[in-house]
Design a protein around this motif. Structure first.
Motif, short mmCIF file in Angstrom:
data_model
loop_
_atom_site.label_atom_id
_atom_site.label_comp_id
_atom_site.label_asym_id
_atom_site.label_seq_id
_atom_site.Cartn_x
_atom_site.Cartn_y
_atom_site.Cartn_z
N UNK A 58 5.51 0.92 2.65
CA UNK A 58 5.16 2.03 1.77
C UNK A 58 3.69 2.38 1.82
N UNK A 59 2.82 1.37 1.83
CA UNK A 59 1.38 1.63 1.93
C UNK A 59 1.05 2.30 3.25
N UNK A 60 1.61 1.79 4.33
CA UNK A 60 1.33 2.38 5.64
C UNK A 60 1.87 3.80 5.77
N UNK A 61 3.05 4.05 5.19
CA UNK A 61 3.62 5.40 5.24
C UNK A 61 2.75 6.40 4.50
N UNK A 62 2.06 5.94 3.47
CA UNK A 62 1.18 6.81 2.68
C UNK A 62 -0.26 6.80 3.20
N UNK A 63 -0.46 6.13 4.31
CA UNK A 63 -1.77 6.03 4.95
C UNK A 63 -2.86 5.50 4.01
N UNK A 64 -2.46 4.54 3.18
CA UNK A 64 -3.42 3.81 2.36
C UNK A 64 -3.64 2.50 3.11
N UNK A 65 -4.73 2.43 3.84
CA UNK A 65 -4.96 1.34 4.77
C UNK A 65 -5.67 0.15 4.14
N UNK A 66 -5.66 -0.94 4.89
CA UNK A 66 -6.38 -2.15 4.51
C UNK A 66 -7.88 -1.84 4.45
N UNK A 67 -8.65 -2.69 3.80
CA UNK A 67 -10.08 -2.43 3.64
C UNK A 67 -10.82 -2.17 4.96
N UNK A 68 -10.36 -2.76 6.06
CA UNK A 68 -11.02 -2.54 7.34
C UNK A 68 -10.53 -1.28 8.05
N UNK A 69 -9.63 -0.53 7.40
CA UNK A 69 -9.13 0.72 7.97
C UNK A 69 -7.89 0.57 8.83
N UNK A 70 -7.45 -0.64 9.02
CA UNK A 70 -6.26 -0.86 9.86
C UNK A 70 -5.00 -0.78 9.01
N UNK A 71 -3.85 -0.56 9.67
CA UNK A 71 -2.59 -0.58 8.93
C UNK A 71 -2.36 -1.97 8.32
N UNK A 72 -1.65 -1.99 7.21
CA UNK A 72 -1.35 -3.25 6.55
C UNK A 72 -0.36 -4.07 7.36
N UNK A 73 -0.51 -5.38 7.27
CA UNK A 73 0.50 -6.33 7.71
C UNK A 73 0.82 -7.19 6.49
N UNK A 74 1.87 -7.96 6.57
CA UNK A 74 2.17 -8.85 5.44
C UNK A 74 1.02 -9.82 5.20
N UNK A 75 0.43 -10.30 6.28
CA UNK A 75 -0.68 -11.25 6.16
C UNK A 75 -1.91 -10.60 5.54
N UNK A 76 -2.24 -9.38 6.00
CA UNK A 76 -3.44 -8.72 5.45
C UNK A 76 -3.23 -8.34 3.99
N UNK A 77 -2.01 -7.97 3.61
CA UNK A 77 -1.74 -7.64 2.21
C UNK A 77 -1.89 -8.88 1.33
N UNK A 78 -1.33 -10.00 1.77
CA UNK A 78 -1.47 -11.25 1.01
C UNK A 78 -2.94 -11.62 0.85
N UNK A 79 -3.69 -11.51 1.94
CA UNK A 79 -5.12 -11.87 1.90
C UNK A 79 -5.87 -10.96 0.93
N UNK A 80 -5.56 -9.67 0.93
CA UNK A 80 -6.26 -8.74 0.04
C UNK A 80 -5.90 -8.98 -1.42
N UNK A 81 -4.64 -9.26 -1.71
CA UNK A 81 -4.24 -9.56 -3.08
C UNK A 81 -4.93 -10.85 -3.55
#
Length: 74
Positions: free
Chosen positions: A46-69
């Motif tokens: 859902x985040x990637x479909x809405x183009x709300x990217x990870x802090x570094x500008x890359x698409x989210x992965x499960x690992x990057x989402x966990x790390x950011x939370x």
């Protein structure tokens, strides 16, 4: 807020005002949870479909989402 114990101050764990990025992420997460589901794969998709990217500008992965939370204390 009430003066009787126990009480909850909704901002009690906040260390700073949310940034524009944090506000956008929170609003988008609420929308994703409402429309697509609560599973981690649903959230990342859902985040990637809405183009709300990870802090570094890359698409989210499960690992990057966990790390950011974890970083945000969520």
């Amino acid at each position: 807020m009430t003066d009787t114990w126990p009480y909850l101050d909704v901002h009690q764990s906040r260390t700073h005002e949310p940034t524009p990025y944090e506000y956008k992420l929170a609003a988008t997460l609420e929308e994703v949870y409402t429309r697509e589901g609560h599973e981690l794969a649903d959230v990342v998709r859902g985040l990637n479909a809405r183009q709300v990217h990870a802090p570094d500008g890359s698409p989210w992965t499960e690992e990057s989402f966990r790390a950011e939370m974890n970083r945000l204390g969520a």
